[in-house]
Design a protein around this motif. Structure first.
Motif, PDB file in Angstrom:
ATOM      1  N   SER A   1       0.960  -1.194  -0.020  1.00 21.70           N
ATOM      2  CA  SER A   1       0.075   0.045  -0.002  1.00 21.70           C
ATOM      3  C   SER A   1       0.805   1.374   0.117  1.00 21.70           C
ATOM      4  O   SER A   1       0.322   2.198  -0.787  1.00 21.70           O
ATOM      5  CB  SER A   1      -1.048  -0.087   1.445  1.00 21.70           C
ATOM      6  OG  SER A   1      -2.060  -0.884   1.109  1.00 21.70           O
TER       7      SER A   1
ATOM      8  N   HIS B   1       0.271   4.280  -3.067  1.00 19.72           N
ATOM      9  CA  HIS B   1      -0.393   5.351  -2.879  1.00 19.72           C
ATOM     10  C   HIS B   1       0.576   6.589  -3.021  1.00 19.72           C
ATOM     11  O   HIS B   1       0.162   7.493  -3.767  1.00 19.72           O
ATOM     12  CB  HIS B   1      -0.876   5.377  -1.303  1.00 19.72           C
ATOM     13  CG  HIS B   1      -2.214   4.773  -1.153  1.00 19.72           C
ATOM     14  ND1 HIS B   1      -3.431   5.197  -1.476  1.00 19.72           N
ATOM     15  CD2 HIS B   1      -2.542   3.624  -0.368  1.00 19.72           C
ATOM     16  CE1 HIS B   1      -4.330   4.254  -1.238  1.00 19.72           C
ATOM     17  NE2 HIS B   1      -3.679   3.361  -0.683  1.00 19.72           N
ATOM     18  N   GLN B   2       1.783   6.181  -2.823  1.00 20.29           N
ATOM     19  CA  GLN B   2       2.774   7.276  -3.284  1.00 20.29           C
ATOM     20  C   GLN B   2       3.097   7.337  -4.880  1.00 20.29           C
ATOM     21  O   GLN B   2       3.324   8.327  -5.594  1.00 20.29           O
ATOM     22  CB  GLN B   2       4.240   6.922  -2.612  1.00 20.29           C
ATOM     23  CG  GLN B   2       4.298   7.500  -1.162  1.00 20.29           C
ATOM     24  CD  GLN B   2       5.022   6.494  -0.237  1.00 20.29           C
ATOM     25  OE1 GLN B   2       6.017   5.738  -0.552  1.00 20.29           O
ATOM     26  NE2 GLN B   2       4.957   6.690   0.920  1.00 20.29           N
TER      27      GLN B   2
ATOM     28  N   PHE C   1       0.460   6.778  -6.755  1.00 20.86           N
ATOM     29  CA  PHE C   1      -0.489   7.536  -7.462  1.00 20.86           C
ATOM     30  C   PHE C   1      -0.566   8.960  -7.209  1.00 20.86           C
ATOM     31  O   PHE C   1      -0.650   9.866  -7.956  1.00 20.86           O
ATOM     32  CB  PHE C   1      -1.955   7.076  -6.157  1.00 20.86           C
ATOM     33  CG  PHE C   1      -2.571   5.787  -6.645  1.00 20.86           C
ATOM     34  CD1 PHE C   1      -2.322   5.120  -7.815  1.00 20.86           C
ATOM     35  CD2 PHE C   1      -3.599   5.274  -5.711  1.00 20.86           C
ATOM     36  CE1 PHE C   1      -3.068   4.024  -7.943  1.00 20.86           C
ATOM     37  CE2 PHE C   1      -4.005   4.088  -5.690  1.00 20.86           C
ATOM     38  CZ  PHE C   1      -3.930   3.394  -6.896  1.00 20.86           C
TER      39      PHE C   1
ATOM     40  N   TYR D   1       2.701   8.495   3.190  1.00 19.30           N
ATOM     41  CA  TYR D   1       1.765   7.394   3.549  1.00 19.30           C
ATOM     42  C   TYR D   1       2.543   6.204   4.179  1.00 19.30           C
ATOM     43  O   TYR D   1       3.570   5.934   3.568  1.00 19.30           O
ATOM     44  CB  TYR D   1       0.997   6.776   2.420  1.00 19.30           C
ATOM     45  CG  TYR D   1       0.163   5.606   2.545  1.00 19.30           C
ATOM     46  CD1 TYR D   1      -1.112   5.719   2.568  1.00 19.30           C
ATOM     47  CD2 TYR D   1       0.625   4.360   2.823  1.00 19.30           C
ATOM     48  CE1 TYR D   1      -2.187   4.653   2.520  1.00 19.30           C
ATOM     49  CE2 TYR D   1      -0.458   3.359   2.816  1.00 19.30           C
ATOM     50  CZ  TYR D   1      -1.766   3.564   2.736  1.00 19.30           C
ATOM     51  OH  TYR D   1      -2.438   2.543   3.029  1.00 19.30           O
TER      52      TYR D   1
ATOM     53  N   ASN E   1      -5.643   3.600   5.854  1.00 19.88           N
ATOM     54  CA  ASN E   1      -6.192   2.132   5.411  1.00 19.88           C
ATOM     55  C   ASN E   1      -6.039   1.264   6.546  1.00 19.88           C
ATOM     56  O   ASN E   1      -5.401   1.623   7.368  1.00 19.88           O
ATOM     57  CB  ASN E   1      -5.625   1.394   4.151  1.00 19.88           C
ATOM     58  CG  ASN E   1      -5.966   2.079   2.933  1.00 19.88           C
ATOM     59  OD1 ASN E   1      -4.915   2.096   1.974  1.00 19.88           O
ATOM     60  ND2 ASN E   1      -7.005   2.123   2.527  1.00 19.88           N
TER      61      ASN E   1
ATOM     62  N   THR F   1     -11.196   1.817   5.309  1.00 19.69           N
ATOM     63  CA  THR F   1     -10.648   2.965   5.123  1.00 19.69           C
ATOM     64  C   THR F   1     -11.517   4.017   6.123  1.00 19.69           C
ATOM     65  O   THR F   1     -12.352   4.028   6.257  1.00 19.69           O
ATOM     66  CB  THR F   1     -11.381   3.639   3.591  1.00 19.69           C
ATOM     67  OG1 THR F   1     -10.884   2.754   2.727  1.00 19.69           O
ATOM     68  CG2 THR F   1     -10.837   5.051   3.375  1.00 19.69           C
TER      69      THR F   1
ATOM     70  N   ALA G   1      -7.467   0.426  -3.400  1.00 17.11           N
ATOM     71  CA  ALA G   1      -6.451   1.546  -3.112  1.00 17.11           C
ATOM     72  C   ALA G   1      -6.803   2.859  -3.863  1.00 17.11           C
ATOM     73  O   ALA G   1      -6.841   3.965  -3.127  1.00 17.11           O
ATOM     74  CB  ALA G   1      -4.910   1.234  -3.459  1.00 17.11           C
TER      75      ALA G   1
ATOM     76  N   SER H   1      -9.889   4.297  -1.996  1.00 18.06           N
ATOM     77  CA  SER H   1      -9.283   4.982  -0.961  1.00 18.06           C
ATOM     78  C   SER H   1      -8.833   6.411  -0.958  1.00 18.06           C
ATOM     79  O   SER H   1      -9.097   7.304  -0.431  1.00 18.06           O
ATOM     80  CB  SER H   1      -8.482   4.119   0.036  1.00 18.06           C
ATOM     81  OG  SER H   1      -9.278   2.831   0.341  1.00 18.06           O
ATOM     82  N   PHE H   2      -7.999   6.374  -2.014  1.00 16.01           N
ATOM     83  CA  PHE H   2      -6.940   7.540  -2.467  1.00 16.01           C
ATOM     84  C   PHE H   2      -8.124   8.612  -3.059  1.00 16.01           C
ATOM     85  O   PHE H   2      -8.129   9.912  -2.604  1.00 16.01           O
ATOM     86  CB  PHE H   2      -6.218   7.255  -3.391  1.00 16.01           C
ATOM     87  CG  PHE H   2      -5.229   8.277  -3.842  1.00 16.01           C
ATOM     88  CD1 PHE H   2      -3.905   8.138  -3.276  1.00 16.01           C
ATOM     89  CD2 PHE H   2      -5.401   9.350  -4.822  1.00 16.01           C
ATOM     90  CE1 PHE H   2      -3.014   9.224  -3.835  1.00 16.01           C
ATOM     91  CE2 PHE H   2      -4.727  10.331  -4.888  1.00 16.01           C
ATOM     92  CZ  PHE H   2      -3.290  10.349  -4.493  1.00 16.01           C
TER      93      PHE H   2
ATOM     94  N   TRP I   1     -10.023  10.381   0.207  1.00 19.69           N
ATOM     95  CA  TRP I   1      -8.912  11.051   0.846  1.00 19.69           C
ATOM     96  C   TRP I   1      -8.668  12.484   0.302  1.00 19.69           C
ATOM     97  O   TRP I   1      -8.756  13.526   0.742  1.00 19.69           O
ATOM     98  CB  TRP I   1      -7.640  10.573   1.344  1.00 19.69           C
ATOM     99  CG  TRP I   1      -7.796   9.242   2.048  1.00 19.69           C
ATOM    100  CD1 TRP I   1      -8.584   9.203   3.194  1.00 19.69           C
ATOM    101  CD2 TRP I   1      -7.150   8.100   1.761  1.00 19.69           C
ATOM    102  NE1 TRP I   1      -8.377   7.814   3.686  1.00 19.69           N
ATOM    103  CE2 TRP I   1      -7.318   7.169   3.009  1.00 19.69           C
ATOM    104  CE3 TRP I   1      -6.045   7.741   1.079  1.00 19.69           C
ATOM    105  CZ2 TRP I   1      -6.759   5.833   3.099  1.00 19.69           C
ATOM    106  CZ3 TRP I   1      -5.351   6.370   1.433  1.00 19.69           C
ATOM    107  CH2 TRP I   1      -6.050   5.590   2.129  1.00 19.69           C
TER     108      TRP I   1
END
Ligand code: ATR
Length: 279
Positions: free
Chosen positions: A17, A21-22, A24, A34, A60, A88, A246, A249-250, A253
């Motif tokens: 994860s 996320h990094q 994204f 993250y 998460n 989430t 993911a 969730s991104f 946020w």
């Protein structure tokens, strides 16, 4: 605005994860931190409160805390309430909101990424634990012709079918009594973790449009290896589900929907070549 985010679980050291996320954030030019946070058993609720007080925007939640998160929040989304689990957490003006993007991830992977409709299909879901409960509502919202749940412990499948009876056409059938044909077969048991395959009738997957394992690995899971001998039209593992949950969730946020495809491609390459790393 810089977003301060994290993953809460135990253990979390090998989680993909943070890199997802990094990646994204980098693709969208957003500033974001993250971190994977290993939460000692018994400390989850107090730690969440302290981290939000200290400026974190969201988390998460992964094994084994999805059910604890469900009871620790101030508000729940409908899909988290039905899942009875939260993956989430978001800070909102009305308190901490718990959501669940796992089912979204599964449906997005099958329907949007691979173009396989669930609508009108005869779906078999194997397993009746948290992973299955987490995806049933989004699957039923696609309006399949039927969802059959089968589990090693039959009573748990019956309980899930009763919980979701108002959401659509759903029933529980003992594994040994399963008779196809099924168009789509989804394995949500933890059997693949131990390299096992549930005790299922032979030829269950013959003629299926799709056989899906919510687990994934560098090689086919034991379940997909078993299914492939029966030559269904397509087999997929759960890596796409991971990346799609993911991405959702991104979006919750940050308000930005990332393009998940390059990240999924990189993860797939990385799985086959363990030395390759995402940026
Ligand atoms: P998760 O959160 O991954 O769903 P869980 O709630 O412990 O974890 O549920 C695990 C699921 O995998 C259950 O449906 C379990 O079947 P039982 O309810 O009979 O325990 C299923 N499972 C685990 N190992 C299995 C195996 N070797 N064969 C068949 N089913 C298995």
């Amino acid at each position: 605005m810089s977003h301060r985010l994290g993953l809460l679980g135990h253990p979390v050291a090998h989680s993909k994860s943070p890199r997802i996320h990094q990646a994204f954030a980098a693709s969208l030019g957003l500033e974001l931190s993250y971190e994977a946070i290993d939460v000692e058993p018994g400390t989850f609720a107090a730690l969440v409160e302290a981290l939000f007080t200290n400026g974190y925007h969201g988390f998460n939640v992964t094994v084994p805390y999805k059910e604890e998160a469900y009871v620790a929040v101030d508000r729940l989304s409908d899909r988290a309430r039905l899942a009875a689990a939260v993956n989430t957490l978001l800070r909102t003006p009305e308190g901490i909101l718990g959501d669940n993007t796992d089912g979204y991830g599964l449906v997005h992977d099958i329907v949007t990424r691979h173009g396989i409709a669930l609508r009108g299909q005869r779906i078999l879901v194997l397993g009746a634990g948290g992973a299955v409960r987490g995806v049933l509502d989004p699957v039923l919202k696609e309006q399949p012709a039927s969802v059959t749940i089968a589990n090693r412990t039959q009573v748990k499948a019956e309980q899930l079918a009763a919980i979701f009876a108002t959401q659509g056409e759903i029933q529980a059938t003992p594994m040994a009594d399963l008779r196809g044909p099924f168009d789509i077969i989804i394995n949500g048991t933890a059997a693949s973790l131990g390299g096992d395959v549930p005790d299922l009738p032979a030829e269950l997957c013959v003629g299926a449009t799709l056989v899906y394992d919510m687990m994934y690995g560098a090689e086919d899971t034991a379940f997909l290896r078993w299914a492939k001998t029966q030559q269904p039209k397509q087999c997929l593992d759960g890596l796409g589900m991971l990346v799609s949950q993911a991405a959702e969730s991104f979006r919750l946020w940050t308000g930005h929907a990332p393009d998940a495809e390059p990240v999924l491609q990189r993860l797939r390459e990385e799985l086959s070549q363990p030395s390759g790393l995402l940026p």
